[in-house]
Design a protein around this motif. Structure first.
Motif, short mmCIF file in Angstrom:
data_model
loop_
_atom_site.label_atom_id
_atom_site.label_comp_id
_atom_site.label_asym_id
_atom_site.label_seq_id
_atom_site.Cartn_x
_atom_site.Cartn_y
_atom_site.Cartn_z
N LYS A 146 0.81 -1.22 0.00
CA LYS A 146 0.00 0.00 0.00
C LYS A 146 0.84 1.27 0.00
O LYS A 146 0.31 2.36 -0.21
N MET A 147 2.15 1.16 0.22
CA MET A 147 2.98 2.35 0.33
C MET A 147 3.09 3.10 -0.99
O MET A 147 3.04 4.33 -1.02
N GLY A 148 3.21 2.35 -2.07
CA GLY A 148 3.44 3.00 -3.35
C GLY A 148 2.20 3.23 -4.18
O GLY A 148 2.32 3.64 -5.34
N THR A 149 1.03 3.00 -3.65
CA THR A 149 -0.19 3.14 -4.44
C THR A 149 -1.07 4.32 -4.02
O THR A 149 -2.05 4.60 -4.71
N PHE A 150 -0.70 5.02 -2.94
CA PHE A 150 -1.60 6.08 -2.47
C PHE A 150 -1.53 7.32 -3.35
O PHE A 150 -2.44 8.15 -3.35
N LEU A 151 -0.45 7.50 -4.15
CA LEU A 151 -0.32 8.66 -5.03
C LEU A 151 -0.83 8.40 -6.45
O LEU A 151 -0.93 9.34 -7.24
N ASN A 152 -1.14 7.16 -6.78
CA ASN A 152 -1.49 6.82 -8.15
C ASN A 152 -2.73 7.58 -8.63
O ASN A 152 -2.74 8.16 -9.72
N VAL A 153 -3.78 7.59 -7.84
CA VAL A 153 -5.03 8.24 -8.24
C VAL A 153 -4.83 9.74 -8.36
O VAL A 153 -5.28 10.38 -9.33
N PHE A 154 -4.14 10.32 -7.41
CA PHE A 154 -3.93 11.77 -7.41
C PHE A 154 -3.08 12.20 -8.60
O PHE A 154 -3.39 13.19 -9.29
N VAL A 155 -2.00 11.47 -8.88
CA VAL A 155 -1.14 11.80 -10.02
C VAL A 155 -1.88 11.61 -11.34
O VAL A 155 -1.75 12.42 -12.27
N GLY A 156 -2.67 10.55 -11.44
CA GLY A 156 -3.44 10.33 -12.65
C GLY A 156 -4.43 11.44 -12.93
O GLY A 156 -4.62 11.86 -14.08
N LEU A 157 -5.07 11.97 -11.90
CA LEU A 157 -6.02 13.07 -12.08
C LEU A 157 -5.31 14.34 -12.56
O LEU A 157 -5.78 15.02 -13.49
N LEU A 158 -4.19 14.68 -11.96
CA LEU A 158 -3.45 15.87 -12.37
C LEU A 158 -2.91 15.75 -13.80
O LEU A 158 -2.92 16.71 -14.58
N LEU A 159 -2.43 14.56 -14.15
CA LEU A 159 -1.93 14.36 -15.52
C LEU A 159 -3.05 14.48 -16.54
O LEU A 159 -2.84 14.97 -17.66
N GLY A 160 -4.26 14.05 -16.18
CA GLY A 160 -5.39 14.19 -17.09
C GLY A 160 -5.70 15.65 -17.39
O GLY A 160 -5.94 16.02 -18.55
N PHE A 161 -5.67 16.50 -16.37
CA PHE A 161 -5.90 17.93 -16.58
C PHE A 161 -4.80 18.56 -17.44
O PHE A 161 -5.07 19.37 -18.33
N PHE A 162 -3.55 18.21 -17.16
CA PHE A 162 -2.44 18.79 -17.90
C PHE A 162 -2.46 18.36 -19.36
O PHE A 162 -2.20 19.16 -20.28
N LEU A 163 -2.79 17.09 -19.62
CA LEU A 163 -2.86 16.61 -20.99
C LEU A 163 -3.99 17.29 -21.76
O LEU A 163 -3.85 17.64 -22.94
N SER A 164 -5.12 17.52 -21.11
CA SER A 164 -6.24 18.19 -21.76
C SER A 164 -5.88 19.64 -22.13
O SER A 164 -6.15 20.09 -23.26
N SER A 165 -5.24 20.35 -21.22
CA SER A 165 -4.84 21.73 -21.53
C SER A 165 -3.76 21.78 -22.61
O SER A 165 -3.75 22.70 -23.45
N SER A 166 -2.88 20.78 -22.64
CA SER A 166 -1.84 20.75 -23.68
C SER A 166 -2.44 20.51 -25.05
O SER A 166 -2.03 21.13 -26.04
#
Length: 446
Positions: A146-166
């Motif tokens: 569980k240590m390395g999976t708590f950031l996955n959802v948060f990072v995926g959401l931010l990348l989605g916004f950045f890709l859309s604006s790009s």
């Protein structure tokens, strides 16, 4: 300008012109005399007599494309080896054939695989350390996963916004560049409808085409190669401006007259200032009676085309220079890489604990135990190594798409658009000069 067998014809540089046959002395003298007469006709007589064609207008009688410059016979030296990111078979995207499309994709990137290799090396290092730490086998693998999976959802959401604006930024940049090319076509159409002389129409089309070429080359200008931009020459042009015009002469020779080049080289953003000449020429033509007068709606419509072209240049330049805020992109990149590091450490811990469970106590394990260990390692590998790899790929795609004139993988195919513009101008000029059943229009009465 290169004068050949046809008067004023423009020829692109080819490899076949490297060998020059020997000529007789009489032919050389005749060619030298003709070249001298042409130079005098272009540079002399600042105010020609009434009824005579201006020297600049004589230079406009040359066609934009010579007969041997068809779109299907473009020399390889002008192709720039550009990767066209918009030319692909979209029907393959819905099948497994997409796995074979490697050129130009996100996986064809050295930095992506370098980060993945560092993550694998970190996982192996952590696993080796866990093996030699006493009592490491007492740690429950479920908690480590569980240590390395708590950031996955948060990072995926931010990348989605950045890709859309790009992507929105990329489409806006393409639309603005195409608006500039459409303005050049519209200007030629207006001049054809008003029956303006071929010399004036060619001059306006050449200025618009020159503006588009300079904008394209300036946005794709390479690194300074150690030459500071602040170094001024005797004529007032910087080193970057000199490289820009050298690139223009190499890729599209004969597009600018020597006097025009001398004036434009004194300014950095000459691609935008060219439309000041276009506006001034339009005003002079209105005063001379070649087009409707200034108070007329037709004159206002022509000026709207000039303003549209100038505005599109400013939009393209702004989208290229103004990037996303550094604090946003930097924080997003840090989150992606931290997520990658944490997942690599988590996979290394699980791998080391699994190795201790298998060989640490010296007992013989059953097939079910081996199956559980292999399944646990595979699942942890997918969550901790494959998912961060996808996030790194999305970050790479977002950064490339955000700069459509910088990165080769997402670069706008401007060269293809420019060649299409030259072909359209040439075809429109031929059809406008040869109507099938009526005479050419003429606004100015003779």
């Amino acid at each position: 300008l290169k004068f050949g067998s046809k008067e004023g014809a423009i020829s692109y540089p080819t490899e076949s012109t490297s060998v020059i046959p020997q000529r007789s002395v009489a032919v050389q003298r005749r060619n030298t005399s003709e070249l001298l007469q042409r130079s005098i006709a272009v540079t002399a007589m600042a105010t020609p007599p009434a009824g005579a064609a201006s020297p600049v207008a004589l230079g406009e009688r040359q066609p934009l494309l010579s007969p041997d410059q068809k779109l299907g016979a473009t020399p390889t030296s002008l192709l720039d080896d550009e990767w066209d990111s918009t030319h692909y078979d979209i029907t393959k995207m819905t099948s497994w054939a997409v796995f074979g499309m490697v050129t130009g994709c996100a996986w064809d990137n050295y930095s992506l695989w370098r980060c993945t290799g560092c993550a694998i090396l970190l996982s192996c290092t952590v696993a080796v350390i866990i093996v030699f730490i006493p009592h490491s086998s007492l740690v429950a693998p479920e908690k480590v996963e569980k240590m390395g999976t708590f950031l996955n959802v948060f990072v995926g959401l931010l990348l989605g916004f950045f890709l859309s604006s790009s992507m929105n930024r990329w489409y806006r940049c393409v639309s603005a560049f195409l608006e500039l090319l459409d303005a050049v076509r519209s200007m030629q159409m207006q001049m054809t409808a008003l029956g303006v002389t071929q010399e004036r129409t060619n001059m306006l089309s050449r200025y618009g085409l020159l503006s588009a070429w300079l904008l394209h080359l300036s946005l794709n200008m390479e690194a300074n190669e150690g030459i500071p931009d602040e170094s001024e020459e005797a004529h007032g042009s910087s080193a970057k401006t000199k490289r820009l015009w050298q690139s223009l002469e190499a890729k599209r020779p004969g597009l600018v007259l020597p006097k025009e080049k001398e004036l434009l080289m004194q300014h950095d953003e000459s691609y935008a200032l060219l439309w000041t000449w276009v506006a001034s020429l339009i005003g002079r033509m209105a005063q001379n009676g070649e087009i409707p007068p200034m108070p007329s709606p037709t004159y206002g419509r022509i000026l709207n085309i000039v303003q549209l072209a100038y505005g599109s240049i400013r939009d393209v330049r702004a989208l290229h220079l103004i990037k996303a805020p550094f604090i946003y992109v930097h924080t997003l990149a840090i989150l992606v890489h931290v997520n990658n590091i944490l997942n690599a450490i988590g996979f290394g811990l699980v791998l080391g604990i699994a190795v201790l469970q298998v060989i640490g106590d010296g007992t013989v394990h059953t097939k079910s135990t081996w199956a559980n260990v292999c399944c646990s390692l595979f699942m942890q590998f997918c969550f901790s190594m494959v998912a961060p790899l996808l996030y790194l790929a999305l970050l790479e795609v977002s950064v490339c798409v955000a700069q459509p004139f910088t990165y080769q993988d997402a670069k706008i195919p401007a060269f293809k658009f420019l060649k299409g513009l030259e072909g359209d101008l040439k075809n429109a000029a031929e059809l406008g000069d040869n109507p099938p059943y009526w005479d050419k229009p003429c606004f100015k009465t003779k």
